[in-house]
Design a protein around this motif. Structure first.
Motif, PDB file in Angstrom:
ATOM      1  N   ASP A   1       1.494 -14.134   0.261  1.00  0.00           N
ATOM      2  CA  ASP A   1       0.070 -15.139  -0.580  1.00  0.00           C
ATOM      3  C   ASP A   1       0.774 -13.951  -1.443  1.00  0.00           C
ATOM      4  O   ASP A   1       0.732 -14.480  -2.829  1.00  0.00           O
ATOM      5  N   ASP A   2       0.627 -12.970  -2.270  1.00  0.00           N
ATOM      6  CA  ASP A   2       0.835 -11.599  -2.749  1.00  0.00           C
ATOM      7  C   ASP A   2       2.374 -11.127  -1.998  1.00  0.00           C
ATOM      8  O   ASP A   2       1.344  -8.807  -2.748  1.00  0.00           O
ATOM      9  N   ASN A   3       2.883 -11.178  -2.061  1.00  0.00           N
ATOM     10  CA  ASN A   3       4.469 -10.261  -2.083  1.00  0.00           C
ATOM     11  C   ASN A   3       4.270  -9.586  -0.391  1.00  0.00           C
ATOM     12  O   ASN A   3       4.685  -8.438  -1.581  1.00  0.00           O
TER      13      ASN A   3
ATOM     14  N   GLN B   1      -4.025   6.056 -12.483  1.00  0.00           N
ATOM     15  CA  GLN B   1      -5.733   5.490 -13.272  1.00  0.00           C
ATOM     16  C   GLN B   1      -4.541   4.599 -14.213  1.00  0.00           C
ATOM     17  O   GLN B   1      -3.269   3.936 -14.436  1.00  0.00           O
ATOM     18  N   PHE B   2      -5.563   3.588 -15.285  1.00  0.00           N
ATOM     19  CA  PHE B   2      -4.852   2.178 -15.627  1.00  0.00           C
ATOM     20  C   PHE B   2      -5.068   2.821 -17.093  1.00  0.00           C
ATOM     21  O   PHE B   2      -4.288   2.007 -18.118  1.00  0.00           O
ATOM     22  N   GLU B   3      -6.235   3.687 -17.691  1.00  0.00           N
ATOM     23  CA  GLU B   3      -6.006   3.711 -19.080  1.00  0.00           C
ATOM     24  C   GLU B   3      -4.913   3.627 -20.096  1.00  0.00           C
ATOM     25  O   GLU B   3      -5.609   2.130 -21.066  1.00  0.00           O
TER      26      GLU B   3
ATOM     27  N   ASN C   1      -7.494  -2.140   1.586  1.00  0.00           N
ATOM     28  CA  ASN C   1      -9.302  -2.873   1.307  1.00  0.00           C
ATOM     29  C   ASN C   1      -9.150  -4.045   1.810  1.00  0.00           C
ATOM     30  O   ASN C   1     -10.439  -5.140   1.513  1.00  0.00           O
ATOM     31  N   HIS C   2      -7.675  -4.785   1.963  1.00  0.00           N
ATOM     32  CA  HIS C   2      -8.191  -6.404   2.675  1.00  0.00           C
ATOM     33  C   HIS C   2      -7.079  -6.565   3.344  1.00  0.00           C
ATOM     34  O   HIS C   2      -6.415  -5.164   3.421  1.00  0.00           O
ATOM     35  N   SER C   3      -7.066  -7.145   4.312  1.00  0.00           N
ATOM     36  CA  SER C   3      -5.763  -7.878   5.093  1.00  0.00           C
ATOM     37  C   SER C   3      -5.329  -9.451   4.085  1.00  0.00           C
ATOM     38  O   SER C   3      -5.912  -9.167   3.645  1.00  0.00           O
TER      39      SER C   3
END
Ligand code: ISL
Ligand code: CA
Length: 557
Positions: A59-61, A281-283, A102-104
């Motif tokens: 679903d999200d590669n 980080q993404f800043e 964080n998720h499966s």
């Protein structure tokens, strides 16, 4: 303390679906990676970060995992994987796997069990909650659009999914779940992997009250990050993970951490009480985003990029460790955003490379970046594959009636498929990526832009990266030196120095098409040039000088 090899390493990220297809089904695979190991060796990288290759409904590669201990059928078998790992280790290349916990997937056996009934033993592995007046438990929005909650008819409860509704969030409060994760990490470490890149790891602990987010946008659902970014038990879980698993191995860890500040960076990566070796980080990636967020792309300012990079360089020096990146599978191509993907493609790709590799931190090269690959400009939404892009298009165009052309333009600038078009190996059909039909269209510039051509041209972007990687091994000042920004307010030139003991490295980069006079403090004179993208650049530094379009020069003083 174990040797900190990861500080001296350069990492190469492989997005397997798009790297190399060995069997003509149009999908990159593990054998395809093994075929290209000599290419990676030639480039000189030390570590591969491999995006997820586990069983997944895609679903999200692959970022939606349905079995953490088997290989996705489309990518091959465990034997193929072992052969690949062997091939890497034989060449002195380490392997870092993606850890998405964080998720499966909703197709993971834990979830199919959990959704059967409220008293199923696996129920508590996920985050279930009754609704409020026929609505979701709170107003949090998902990263991929819509509510972060999905209704489950069987139990008349909702489950949390910060990403797609096929990516239910795992409940880290549950001790057995945590132990399952530590066990699967141990499984891969015992197979010989050299570390993990941890997907959105700073989102694993949620505020148990699940409060409504403050209303900060006119949208129906809101950013709930205050209640799940660096959540209350994040550090405890990570300490436990280190004690139970990581400290027993010589493994490198990099945590992907949306919203992280330098304060967080220090807390999470310092050698005394840190929990990962380094973070993403993404800043700096957000300098192009306007008030409307990711899809509201705006002209960016070099002075802003300087402020952010300098802040991270200074604050983490001696107190933590950062990763250095300008591209990955979620970001557009850096030449298209920060350089020029037309006339000055080669110059600007090299400029960005040198500018990044001489900063402090561990550099990450995303597949194709070493060729100067560019964004793709598909005309129609039909040609895109990424779930985030498709969800956004549906919401904006179909539900809200926005002009499709405007939305496509935003996708051209920021869509994740920009990074996911197949790797360009040759000028043959489908860029030599596959003999079949590629799962995502190849960027049409492959005729001129491909690895075969780069390998036969000593002035290619590829060989420029190769030189930079070597230099990082030769000059310790690049790893350890402190950082100083020069010409802080200049709008086109990014100039910094790195110093340790009696060595100074000076890097000057022109981020524009303008020719710019450059005047540095007088002490920046002499020395010898280390690398440049203009062959006739002055061999030693004169503090009065001129920088041509996208020129970069590094001097050792
Ligand atoms: O891609 C993004 C927009 O720029 C981010 O919001 C991204 O979703 C976020 O950085 C988390 O990324 C990671 O987790 C996602 C997965 O889709 C991404 O590919 C992955 O890198 C969910 O697993
Ligand atoms: Ca294949």
């Amino acid at each position: 303390m174990a040797e900190q090899w990861w500080k001296e390493s350069v990492v190469y990220q492989i997005y397997p679906r798009s790297f190399n297809d060995s069997n003509g089904d149009g999908i990159g695979d593990i054998k395809g990676i093994t075929e290209k190991l000599d290419y990676l060796k030639e480039l000189g990288i030390d570590v591969v970060w491999l995006s997820p290759v586990y069983q997944s409904p895609n679903d999200d590669n692959g970022y939606d995992i349905s079995d953490y201990r088997t290989i996705m059928d489309e990518f091959g078998t465990m034997d193929d994987w072992e052969e690949m790992l062997d091939g890497m280790h034989k060449r002195g290349i380490r392997l870092v796997m993606d850890l998405v916990v964080n998720h499966s997937s909703d197709e993971h056996a834990w979830f199919t069990e959990a959704r059967k009934s409220k008293d199923n033993p696996y129920r508590d592995y996920y985050m279930w909650h009754p609704g409020k007046d026929g609505q979701p438990p709170n107003n949090w929005g998902s990263f991929f659009g819509g509510s972060a909650w999905d209704y489950d008819e069987v139990s008349n409860e909702y489950f949390l999914h910060l990403f797609s509704n096929k990516q239910p969030d795992l409940n880290w409060e549950n001790k057995e779940l945590r132990q399952e994760i530590y066990d699967l990490m141990t499984f891969w470490l015992d197979k010989g992997v050299d570390g993990f890149r941890m997907d959105v790891i700073n989102l694993i602990s949620k505020d148990p009250q699940l409060p409504d987010a403050e209303i900060t946008s006119p949208e129906r659902y809101q950013w709930g990050g205050d209640y799940f970014v660096n959540g209350p038990k994040f550090m405890d879980y990570m300490k436990e993970m280190n004690e139970k698993v990581l400290q027993h191995y010589d493994a490198m860890t990099v945590g992907e951490m949306p919203m992280a500040t330098p304060e967080d960076g220090k807390r999470y990566t310092n050698e005394e009480s840190g929990i990962v070796n380094m973070l993403f980080q993404f800043e700096h990636m957000d300098v192009t985003s306007g008030p409307g967020g990711k899809w509201d792309q705006q002209p960016w300012k070099l002075t802003e990029l300087k402020r952010i990079i300098s802040k991270w360089q200074t604050e983490l020096h001696g107190k933590g460790w950062n990763s250095l990146y300008m591209e990955n599978h979620d970001q557009p191509r850096s030449v298209s955003v920060f350089g020029d993907d037309g006339t000055y493609r080669v110059e600007s790709a090299k400029m960005l490379a040198a500018w990044l590799h001489f900063l402090q931190g561990t550099p990450y090269i995303y597949q194709g970046q070493e060729l100067g690959m560019t964004n793709v400009y598909f005309d129609s939404i039909e040609e895109y594959e990424d779930i985030e892009t498709l969800n956004m298009y549906k919401e904006e165009v179909i539900e809200k009636g926005k002009n499709p052309q405007d939305v496509i333009e935003a996708i051209h600038k920021k869509g994740r498929d920009n990074a996911r078009t197949p790797m360009q190996w040759t000028n043959e059909v489908n860029a030599g990526f596959t003999t079949g039909t590629p799962w995502l269209k190849v960027n049409e510039n492959y005729q001129d832009l491909n690895a075969r051509k780069a390998l036969s041209d000593e002035n290619s972007v590829f060989y420029f990266y190769q030189k930079l990687i070597r230099m990082r091994k030769e000059y310790p000042v690049i790893i350890h030196g402190d950082y100083q920004l020069l010409l802080e307010n200049h709008e086109n030139l990014f100039v910094y120095s790195r110093s340790s003991n009696d060595t100074t490295l000076l890097l000057a980069a022109n981020f524009s098409k303008e020719t710019c006079p450059m005047t540095l403090p007088e002490k920046f004179n002499g020395g010898e040039i280390l690398i440049t993208n203009y062959s006739d650049a002055p061999k030693s530094l004169d503090h009065h000088s001129t920088m041509r379009p996208y020129e970069v020069r590094a001097y050792l003083l």
